[in-house]
Design an enzyme around this catalytic site. Structure first.
Site, PDB file in Angstrom:
ATOM      1  N   HIS A  38      -8.309  -7.759  12.517  1.00 46.33           N
ATOM      2  CA  HIS A  38      -8.294  -8.796  11.396  1.00 46.33           C
ATOM      3  C   HIS A  38      -8.052 -10.184  11.926  1.00 46.33           C
ATOM      4  O   HIS A  38      -7.464 -10.427  13.009  1.00 46.33           O
ATOM      5  CB  HIS A  38      -7.328  -8.421  10.330  1.00 46.33           C
ATOM      6  CG  HIS A  38      -5.701  -8.316  11.196  1.00 46.33           C
ATOM      7  ND1 HIS A  38      -5.473  -7.567  11.802  1.00 46.33           N
ATOM      8  CD2 HIS A  38      -4.764  -9.320  10.924  1.00 46.33           C
ATOM      9  CE1 HIS A  38      -4.070  -7.740  12.346  1.00 46.33           C
ATOM     10  NE2 HIS A  38      -3.813  -9.119  11.841  1.00 46.33           N
ATOM     11  N   ALA A  39      -8.467 -11.093  11.045  1.00 44.46           N
ATOM     12  CA  ALA A  39      -8.458 -12.666  11.335  1.00 44.46           C
ATOM     13  C   ALA A  39      -7.793 -13.028  10.223  1.00 44.46           C
ATOM     14  O   ALA A  39      -7.427 -12.682   9.149  1.00 44.46           O
ATOM     15  CB  ALA A  39      -9.862 -13.231  11.698  1.00 44.46           C
TER      16      ALA A  39
END
Length: 145
Positions: free
Chosen positions: A66-67
């Site tokens: 994820h970011a």
């Protein structure tokens, strides 16, 4: 609820893949195609992995790339890639990875809500083992539902 975010059109089951980078790219494809994330989001994940290592490989066999929301998350979503033969993410403790769950959240608050929902699966050893050993879409959906 996880089954609301992780719909069948966002789940892929494959036999093998040649690298963690391609596993990240393939797991992101449904989210990218359906407008949940931009290319920047995926690039941010790969850049973070290269700079910080595989911090998102959370348990043996399980990765959750994820970011940050501002790095290209457009709306809340999950995708899941199940790799039957596993792939190395360069995580000494947790390789090979069999399940890649990509998370994208539009805000920090939603990010926390989604992770807490997923934690219900991750913290249940029996559910997690069923997910890691799932052979097909039906078996995966039985765990997430």
């Amino acid at each position: 609820m996880i089954s609301d975010w992780l719909t069948p059109d966002k789940i892929n089951v494959i036999d093998a893949i040649d690298s963690w980078e391609n596993a990240v790219l393939l797991s992101a494809e449904p989210l990218l195609a359906q407008g949940y994330v931009t290319d920047d989001y995926i690039n941010a994940i790969i850049k973070s992995h290269n700079e910080l290592g595989p911090y998102y490989v959370l348990a043996p066999g399980l990765a959750m790339p994820h970011a940050r929301p501002e790095q290209g998350a457009i709306k809340n979503g999950l995708s899941l890639l199940h790799i039957r033969k596993g792939v190395s993410f360069n995580s000494a403790e947790n390789d090979p990875v069999y399940v890649v769950i990509m998370l994208c959240a539009h805000s920090g608050e939603e990010h926390i809500n989604m992770i807490s929902e997923l934690a219900n699966i991750f913290s249940d050893e029996e559910k997690l083992n069923r997910l890691l050993k799932a052979a097909d879409l039906d078996a995966i959906q039985a765990v997430i539902n």
